[in-house]
Scaffold this motif. Structure first.
Motif, PDB file in Angstrom:
ATOM      1  N   CYS A  21       1.950  24.177  38.174  1.00  0.00           N
ATOM      2  CA  CYS A  21       2.975  24.518  38.988  1.00  0.00           C
ATOM      3  C   CYS A  21       4.062  25.345  38.285  1.00  0.00           C
ATOM      4  O   CYS A  21       4.174  26.690  38.481  1.00  0.00           O
ATOM      5  CB  CYS A  21       3.510  23.622  39.792  1.00  0.00           C
ATOM      6  SG  CYS A  21       4.992  24.219  40.952  1.00  0.00           S
ATOM      7  N   ARG A  34      -2.555  30.305  35.724  1.00  0.00           N
ATOM      8  CA  ARG A  34      -1.127  30.408  36.620  1.00  0.00           C
ATOM      9  C   ARG A  34      -0.263  29.702  35.916  1.00  0.00           C
ATOM     10  O   ARG A  34      -0.437  28.510  35.392  1.00  0.00           O
ATOM     11  CB  ARG A  34      -1.496  30.189  38.189  1.00  0.00           C
ATOM     12  CG  ARG A  34      -1.740  28.656  38.444  1.00  0.00           C
ATOM     13  CD  ARG A  34      -1.352  28.401  39.744  1.00  0.00           C
ATOM     14  NE  ARG A  34       0.159  27.871  39.574  1.00  0.00           N
ATOM     15  CZ  ARG A  34       1.079  28.162  40.678  1.00  0.00           C
ATOM     16  NH1 ARG A  34       0.944  28.451  41.633  1.00  0.00           N
ATOM     17  NH2 ARG A  34       2.456  27.705  40.339  1.00  0.00           N
ATOM     18  N   LYS A  67      11.278  29.285  38.756  1.00  0.00           N
ATOM     19  CA  LYS A  67      10.772  28.516  39.932  1.00  0.00           C
ATOM     20  C   LYS A  67      11.709  28.577  40.877  1.00  0.00           C
ATOM     21  O   LYS A  67      13.033  28.212  40.938  1.00  0.00           O
ATOM     22  CB  LYS A  67      10.552  27.039  39.405  1.00  0.00           C
ATOM     23  CG  LYS A  67       9.666  26.730  38.477  1.00  0.00           C
ATOM     24  CD  LYS A  67       8.085  27.274  38.760  1.00  0.00           C
ATOM     25  CE  LYS A  67       7.602  26.612  40.070  1.00  0.00           C
ATOM     26  NZ  LYS A  67       6.133  27.128  40.462  1.00  0.00           N
ATOM     27  N   PRO A  68      11.440  28.649  42.147  1.00  0.00           N
ATOM     28  CA  PRO A  68      11.850  28.713  43.514  1.00  0.00           C
ATOM     29  C   PRO A  68      12.212  27.392  44.096  1.00  0.00           C
ATOM     30  O   PRO A  68      11.246  26.851  44.800  1.00  0.00           O
ATOM     31  CB  PRO A  68      11.463  29.840  44.401  1.00  0.00           C
ATOM     32  CG  PRO A  68       9.800  29.629  44.015  1.00  0.00           C
ATOM     33  CD  PRO A  68       9.826  29.357  42.542  1.00  0.00           C
ATOM     34  N   GLU A  71       5.437  33.870  38.601  1.00  0.00           N
ATOM     35  CA  GLU A  71       6.230  34.364  39.802  1.00  0.00           C
ATOM     36  C   GLU A  71       7.221  35.190  39.072  1.00  0.00           C
ATOM     37  O   GLU A  71       7.883  34.885  38.253  1.00  0.00           O
ATOM     38  CB  GLU A  71       6.636  33.290  40.706  1.00  0.00           C
ATOM     39  CG  GLU A  71       7.840  33.442  41.845  1.00  0.00           C
ATOM     40  CD  GLU A  71       7.960  32.436  42.599  1.00  0.00           C
ATOM     41  OE1 GLU A  71       7.041  31.511  42.966  1.00  0.00           O
ATOM     42  OE2 GLU A  71       8.703  32.871  43.897  1.00  0.00           O
ATOM     43  N   GLY A  97       6.592  34.825  45.645  1.00  0.00           N
ATOM     44  CA  GLY A  97       6.312  33.625  46.237  1.00  0.00           C
ATOM     45  C   GLY A  97       6.605  33.519  47.836  1.00  0.00           C
ATOM     46  O   GLY A  97       7.184  34.708  48.321  1.00  0.00           O
ATOM     47  N   THR A  98       6.244  32.490  48.597  1.00  0.00           N
ATOM     48  CA  THR A  98       6.450  32.694  49.918  1.00  0.00           C
ATOM     49  C   THR A  98       7.849  32.810  50.266  1.00  0.00           C
ATOM     50  O   THR A  98       8.019  33.510  51.341  1.00  0.00           O
ATOM     51  CB  THR A  98       5.891  31.060  50.538  1.00  0.00           C
ATOM     52  OG1 THR A  98       5.841  31.255  51.969  1.00  0.00           O
ATOM     53  CG2 THR A  98       7.033  29.952  50.230  1.00  0.00           C
ATOM     54  N   ARG A  99       8.953  32.216  49.658  1.00  0.00           N
ATOM     55  CA  ARG A  99      10.350  32.469  49.941  1.00  0.00           C
ATOM     56  C   ARG A  99      10.816  33.829  49.801  1.00  0.00           C
ATOM     57  O   ARG A  99      11.875  34.142  50.312  1.00  0.00           O
ATOM     58  CB  ARG A  99      11.179  31.343  49.233  1.00  0.00           C
ATOM     59  CG  ARG A  99      10.912  30.095  49.698  1.00  0.00           C
ATOM     60  CD  ARG A  99      11.086  28.950  48.459  1.00  0.00           C
ATOM     61  NE  ARG A  99      10.844  27.616  48.734  1.00  0.00           N
ATOM     62  CZ  ARG A  99       9.697  27.063  48.557  1.00  0.00           C
ATOM     63  NH1 ARG A  99       8.508  27.830  47.885  1.00  0.00           N
ATOM     64  NH2 ARG A  99       9.442  26.077  49.024  1.00  0.00           N
ATOM     65  N   LYS A 128       2.374  36.187  48.330  1.00  0.00           N
ATOM     66  CA  LYS A 128       2.094  35.161  49.021  1.00  0.00           C
ATOM     67  C   LYS A 128       2.569  35.028  50.500  1.00  0.00           C
ATOM     68  O   LYS A 128       3.634  35.783  50.676  1.00  0.00           O
ATOM     69  CB  LYS A 128       2.626  33.649  48.389  1.00  0.00           C
ATOM     70  CG  LYS A 128       1.655  33.623  46.888  1.00  0.00           C
ATOM     71  CD  LYS A 128       2.067  32.394  46.202  1.00  0.00           C
ATOM     72  CE  LYS A 128       1.344  31.171  46.623  1.00  0.00           C
ATOM     73  NZ  LYS A 128       1.494  29.826  45.754  1.00  0.00           N
ATOM     74  N   ARG A 139      -1.159  30.734  51.735  1.00  0.00           N
ATOM     75  CA  ARG A 139      -0.678  29.533  51.215  1.00  0.00           C
ATOM     76  C   ARG A 139      -0.182  28.279  52.048  1.00  0.00           C
ATOM     77  O   ARG A 139       0.478  27.368  51.901  1.00  0.00           O
ATOM     78  CB  ARG A 139       0.188  29.964  50.105  1.00  0.00           C
ATOM     79  CG  ARG A 139       1.271  30.527  50.475  1.00  0.00           C
ATOM     80  CD  ARG A 139       2.692  30.024  51.324  1.00  0.00           C
ATOM     81  NE  ARG A 139       3.288  28.995  50.427  1.00  0.00           N
ATOM     82  CZ  ARG A 139       4.097  28.022  50.865  1.00  0.00           C
ATOM     83  NH1 ARG A 139       3.950  27.519  52.225  1.00  0.00           N
ATOM     84  NH2 ARG A 139       4.612  27.253  50.135  1.00  0.00           N
ATOM     85  N   ASP A 199      -4.579  29.584  48.408  1.00  0.00           N
ATOM     86  CA  ASP A 199      -3.774  28.537  47.866  1.00  0.00           C
ATOM     87  C   ASP A 199      -3.849  27.026  48.501  1.00  0.00           C
ATOM     88  O   ASP A 199      -2.963  26.899  49.282  1.00  0.00           O
ATOM     89  CB  ASP A 199      -2.367  29.112  47.348  1.00  0.00           C
ATOM     90  CG  ASP A 199      -1.524  27.838  46.953  1.00  0.00           C
ATOM     91  OD1 ASP A 199      -1.930  26.725  46.627  1.00  0.00           O
ATOM     92  OD2 ASP A 199      -0.345  28.101  46.356  1.00  0.00           O
ATOM     93  N   HIS A 257      -0.376  24.641  47.607  1.00  0.00           N
ATOM     94  CA  HIS A 257       0.648  24.388  48.535  1.00  0.00           C
ATOM     95  C   HIS A 257       0.391  24.292  50.060  1.00  0.00           C
ATOM     96  O   HIS A 257       0.966  23.730  50.856  1.00  0.00           O
ATOM     97  CB  HIS A 257       1.385  25.575  48.117  1.00  0.00           C
ATOM     98  CG  HIS A 257       1.799  25.845  46.950  1.00  0.00           C
ATOM     99  ND1 HIS A 257       1.359  26.389  45.948  1.00  0.00           N
ATOM    100  CD2 HIS A 257       3.356  25.361  46.324  1.00  0.00           C
ATOM    101  CE1 HIS A 257       1.930  25.945  44.575  1.00  0.00           C
ATOM    102  NE2 HIS A 257       3.160  25.655  45.155  1.00  0.00           N
ATOM    103  N   GLU A 296      -3.473  24.484  41.812  1.00  0.00           N
ATOM    104  CA  GLU A 296      -2.570  23.914  40.737  1.00  0.00           C
ATOM    105  C   GLU A 296      -3.138  22.862  39.882  1.00  0.00           C
ATOM    106  O   GLU A 296      -3.879  21.777  40.570  1.00  0.00           O
ATOM    107  CB  GLU A 296      -1.153  23.507  41.211  1.00  0.00           C
ATOM    108  CG  GLU A 296      -0.233  24.662  41.576  1.00  0.00           C
ATOM    109  CD  GLU A 296       1.177  24.190  42.510  1.00  0.00           C
ATOM    110  OE1 GLU A 296       2.003  25.091  42.341  1.00  0.00           O
ATOM    111  OE2 GLU A 296       1.449  23.166  42.857  1.00  0.00           O
ATOM    112  N   ASP A 298       5.579  19.799  41.966  1.00  0.00           N
ATOM    113  CA  ASP A 298       4.375  19.660  42.624  1.00  0.00           C
ATOM    114  C   ASP A 298       3.175  18.810  42.000  1.00  0.00           C
ATOM    115  O   ASP A 298       2.000  19.166  41.978  1.00  0.00           O
ATOM    116  CB  ASP A 298       3.701  21.157  42.891  1.00  0.00           C
ATOM    117  CG  ASP A 298       4.645  21.990  43.885  1.00  0.00           C
ATOM    118  OD1 ASP A 298       5.437  21.276  44.483  1.00  0.00           O
ATOM    119  OD2 ASP A 298       4.503  23.152  44.017  1.00  0.00           O
TER     120      ASP A 298
HETATM  121  C1  PEP Z   1       3.983  28.240  43.343  1.00  0.00           C
HETATM  122  O1  PEP Z   1       2.930  28.966  43.262  1.00  0.00           O
HETATM  123  O2  PEP Z   1       4.251  27.332  42.656  1.00  0.00           O
HETATM  124  C2  PEP Z   1       4.983  28.479  44.554  1.00  0.00           C
HETATM  125  C3  PEP Z   1       6.056  28.259  44.550  1.00  0.00           C
HETATM  126  O3  PEP Z   1       4.243  28.865  45.576  1.00  0.00           O
HETATM  127  P1  PEP Z   1       4.759  29.182  47.177  1.00  0.00           P
HETATM  128  O4  PEP Z   1       5.775  30.506  46.904  1.00  0.00           O
HETATM  129  O5  PEP Z   1       3.533  29.529  47.731  1.00  0.00           O
HETATM  130  O6  PEP Z   1       5.539  27.906  47.405  1.00  0.00           O
END
Ligand code: PEP
Ligand code: MN
Length: 346
Positions: free
Chosen positions: A102, A126, A131-132, A164, A184-186, A207, A237, A269, A272, A298, A309
């Motif tokens: 992760c 990856r 990191k979000p 990311e 990323g998803t966010r 994502k 994801r 994915d 997640h 991951e 994660d």
């Molecule tokens: C990730 O790939 O570690 C991640 C934060 O993914 P996602 O944006 O899908 O939560």
């Protein structure tokens, strides 16, 4: 709208149609991968008179593109887009396997895991350097020094890097190190960020927003495509549902549905998507059986010590089993897991 030119239409006729589209205030784009020239129109189409275009020399048909996204749609481009990342072709016949931690936590952890994954034949590594995290107090990633470690992984093992990018101000930096930029998803609906990655040449792994519809995902892809970057891979994801037994609900429907709606490669994915290492293998099988062009998984050599994660990270030995299982599922549907090129073995 898509203007389909007659077979044998000449350059002057094509140019003439493109000029007329510009006069209407739209941007004409040539569609790739079709037997004859097709011209898409980007912009507000309400002022365009399709009958007038139909009467122009060299025009065969004017076809409406019903979806609100244009460049991303199968109507615009019926043939599959293949996105080349390092020596792997995502969206081609074979299933591409991407794996890594992760987060990039340290040089030692990353290099040790990279060596193990290289042994397994993984060709796209990856790992997050930015990191979000839901909590501002959680590990935020190593930043640029993490990117440097990822660059060292590429240098030593020849693996391509996907990592990311969280903000527009970091796009240039991350693009210097990465082979593919992850949104990323966010951030799936961070439109300035989507435009920024659309204006640089590296492929983008987009994502799905955890509460986004497939239409919203493809409109997000459209933001990137419309800036000129056609190398976009979309990723299911997991989404938010009422179910709390798993971290997210992996939407297996999304895979074949996206393959119908778009020509872009679709990857899954399962890490997640489930939040549990013990569901990663079955959901990976399901994703490949459903038509995913690739997986991003991951992996951590000591999941219990992972800084993010760990609960959903596979140990490398389980990752080896997963790849073997995926080979069997892939072969059952006329595909394979993408081969490691001879030059990269060793
Ligand atoms: C990730 O790939 O570690 C991640 C934060 O993914 P996602 O944006 O899908 O939560
Ligand atoms: Mn993660």
């Amino acid at each position: 709208m898509l203007v389909v030119m007659r077979v044998g239409a000449d350059n002057a006729e094509v140019e003439h149609v493109m000029d007329r589209i510009r006069e209407f205030g739209n941007t004409p784009v040539l569609a790739a991968g079709t037997e004859r020239v097709c011209i898409g129109m980007l912009g507000d189409e309400r002022g365009i008179n399709p009958d007038e275009i139909l009467m122009m020399s060299g025009v065969d048909r004017v076809v409406p593109i019903l979806a609100p996204y244009k460049l991303a749609s199968r109507d615009f481009q019926p043939t599959d887009t293949i996105v080349q990342v390092g020596d792997q072709a995502i969206g081609g016949k074979d299933v591409v396997f991407m794996a890594g931690p992760c987060s990039v936590e340290s040089r030692a952890q990353t290099m040790e895991l990279a060596a193990m994954l290289h042994e397994l034949g993984v060709r796209i590594f990856r790992g997050g350097a930015f990191k979000p995290r839901t909590s501002p107090y959680a590990f935020q990633g190593m930043g640029e020094s993490g990117l440097q470690i990822l660059a060292d992984v590429r240098e030593k093992y020849g693996m391509a890097i996907v990592t990311e990018v969280m903000g527009t101000e970091e796009v240039g930096l991350v693009a210097q190190y990465a082979d593919m930029l992850q949104i990323g998803t966010r951030n799936m609906q961070n439109y300035r960020l989507l435009e920024a990655v659309g204006q640089q040449p590296k492929p983008v792994l987009l994502k799905r927003g955890m509460s986004s519809t497939l239409e919203e995902l493809l409109l997000a892809a459209e933001y990137i495509l419309s800036q000129g970057n056609r190398n976009v891979v979309v990723c299911e994801r997991g989404i938010r549902t009422f179910e709390r037994a798993t971290r997210y609900t992996f939407d297996v429907n999304a895979i074949p549905m996206l393959k119908l709606l778009t020509h872009l490669p679709v990857v899954a994915d399962p890490s997640h998507g489930t939040g549990r290492w013990d569901l990663v293998v079955p959901i990976s099988r399901a994703a490949v059986a459903a038509g995913a062009d690739g997986l991003i998984v991951e992996v951590h050599q000591r999941p219990e010590e992972a800084l993010s994660d760990g609960a959903q990270s596979l140990r490398p030995d389980r990752c080896a089993t997963l790849i073997e299982e995926l080979r069997r599922v892939s072969r059952a549907i006329g595909r394979d897991v993408a081969q490691v090129p001879v030059a990269a073995r060793g």
